[in-house]
Design an enzyme around this catalytic site. Sequence first.
Site, PDB file in Angstrom:
ATOM      1  N   ASP A  29       0.778  -1.108  -0.121  1.00 40.21           N
ATOM      2  CA  ASP A  29      -0.012   0.044   0.065  1.00 40.21           C
ATOM      3  C   ASP A  29       0.924   1.182   0.040  1.00 40.21           C
ATOM      4  OD1 ASP A  29      -2.379   1.524   0.102  1.00 40.21           O
ATOM      5  OD2 ASP A  29      -2.743   1.060   1.932  1.00 40.21           O
TER       6      ASP A  29
ATOM      7  N   ARG B 252      -0.329   8.942 -10.630  1.00 37.63           N
ATOM      8  CA  ARG B 252      -0.522   7.477  -9.776  1.00 37.63           C
ATOM      9  C   ARG B 252       0.220   6.569 -10.317  1.00 37.63           C
ATOM     10  NH1 ARG B 252      -4.065   7.359  -5.412  1.00 37.63           N
ATOM     11  NH2 ARG B 252      -4.296   5.287  -5.775  1.00 37.63           N
TER      12      ARG B 252
ATOM     13  N   LEU C  38      11.764 -20.292  -4.177  1.00 41.71           N
ATOM     14  CA  LEU C  38      10.663 -19.191  -3.743  1.00 41.71           C
ATOM     15  C   LEU C  38       9.593 -19.558  -4.550  1.00 41.71           C
ATOM     16  CD1 LEU C  38      10.012 -16.651  -2.155  1.00 41.71           C
ATOM     17  CD2 LEU C  38      10.916 -15.173  -3.907  1.00 41.71           C
TER      18      LEU C  38
ATOM     19  N   GLY D 242      -0.072   5.228  -4.485  1.00 47.21           N
ATOM     20  CA  GLY D 242      -0.735   6.465  -5.126  1.00 47.21           C
ATOM     21  C   GLY D 242      -0.185   7.783  -4.147  1.00 47.21           C
TER      22      GLY D 242
ATOM     23  N   HIS E  41       2.843   2.943  -9.085  1.00 47.03           N
ATOM     24  CA  HIS E  41       2.686   1.680  -9.204  1.00 47.03           C
ATOM     25  C   HIS E  41       4.083   1.231 -10.039  1.00 47.03           C
ATOM     26  CE1 HIS E  41      -1.132   1.905  -7.853  1.00 47.03           C
ATOM     27  NE2 HIS E  41      -1.686   2.482  -8.941  1.00 47.03           N
TER      28      HIS E  41
HETATM   29  C1  FPP Z   1      -1.822  -0.213  -3.471  1.00 45.97           C
HETATM   30  O1  FPP Z   1      -1.573   1.413  -3.347  1.00 45.97           O
HETATM   31  C2  FPP Z   1      -1.387  -0.673  -4.749  1.00 45.97           C
HETATM   32  C3  FPP Z   1      -1.980  -1.270  -5.705  1.00 45.97           C
HETATM   33  C4  FPP Z   1      -3.362  -1.427  -5.897  1.00 45.97           C
HETATM   34  C5  FPP Z   1      -1.239  -1.868  -6.863  1.00 45.97           C
HETATM   35  C6  FPP Z   1      -0.061  -2.589  -6.453  1.00 45.97           C
HETATM   36  C7  FPP Z   1       0.804  -2.730  -7.915  1.00 45.97           C
HETATM   37  C8  FPP Z   1       1.918  -2.957  -7.752  1.00 45.97           C
HETATM   38  C9  FPP Z   1       3.043  -2.490  -6.887  1.00 45.97           C
HETATM   39  C10 FPP Z   1       2.475  -3.161  -9.184  1.00 45.97           C
HETATM   40  C11 FPP Z   1       3.563  -4.088  -9.425  1.00 45.97           C
HETATM   41  C12 FPP Z   1       3.319  -5.579  -8.896  1.00 45.97           C
HETATM   42  C13 FPP Z   1       4.024  -6.590  -9.402  1.00 45.97           C
HETATM   43  C14 FPP Z   1       3.444  -7.753  -8.453  1.00 45.97           C
HETATM   44  C15 FPP Z   1       4.854  -6.661 -10.224  1.00 45.97           C
HETATM   45  P1  FPP Z   1      -2.430   2.491  -3.514  1.00 45.97           P
HETATM   46  O2  FPP Z   1      -2.656   2.863  -5.083  1.00 45.97           O
HETATM   47  O3  FPP Z   1      -3.743   2.161  -3.034  1.00 45.97           O
HETATM   48  O4  FPP Z   1      -1.852   3.566  -2.656  1.00 45.97           O
HETATM   49  P2  FPP Z   1      -2.368   4.794  -1.995  1.00 45.97           P
HETATM   50  O5  FPP Z   1      -3.318   4.272  -0.707  1.00 45.97           O
HETATM   51  O6  FPP Z   1      -1.174   5.570  -1.506  1.00 45.97           O
HETATM   52  O7  FPP Z   1      -3.412   5.508  -2.813  1.00 45.97           O
END
Ligand code: FPP
Length: 245
Positions: free
Chosen positions: A10, A23, A119, A13, A27
Amino acid sequence: MPTHVAVIMDGNGRWAQQRGLPRHEGHRAGATAVRETVYGALEIGLRHLTLYALSTENWKRDADEIHAILDLLHSEVSADPFQDLDVRLRWHGGADRLPTDLVDLLRLRERTTRTRTALTLTMCINYGGRDEITRTAAALARSTARGQLDPDLISEKDFAQHLPHPDMPDVDLLWRTGNEQRTSNFLPWHATYAELYFTPNLWPDTDRRDLWQAVTEYSRRQRRHGATPHQPERASRADGDPRDG
Ligand code: FPP
């Protein structure tokens, strides 16, 4: 040492927002943190690492952001950064709503890495815990309708054997970054007895040392699984802790 660490990544963003970036840049930086965490997991001999990359609830987000995450997942899995390493890739989640080329690519990587043993990296993409439980209930219903199971005798073991990934071990440590303290529909069956670990850092700022810190914290916890705590020796009780009486 935990066998299975599951991570809610988390804060992507917010990481982007803090830098005045869109955003999807958060990612992208998050994907770099994923690589770093996998290297760190291999270095300490972790057997299972499971990452929450896209939840069934994430479809409520802006379509542009969802497309950016799906494109990023496709390019990461396609780039195959762990191809020379002993990493088995697995995908957990539903195929519905996902682009066919991503589903095909995930299935291909599952096939080509299936004999690797160090792994197991499970990517949860279009995954939801309630969805998993519902699918499992449907699979149980099919088995009972075929006469393979007696509904009155269904056990936890039967349920576990009908999960989409029956061989996935229980989660020992569930780690969430980004300063939120929720489990957000992540692995409810497997994480029932998981140690919970919440950290304030945003996921893109994470590196392998954060994983090692998480594992160190886990090693300090006393796990009971519903049993009574370990009793101190008689001699130490004589020292007079009134709760031992
Ligand atoms: C949550 O942060 C994150 C996500 C919904 C996406 C996670 C995806 C990745 C890290 C991409 C790469 C993954 C792999 C497995 C290669 P958020 O956007 O909710 O953050 P915020 O709470 O700050 O808005």
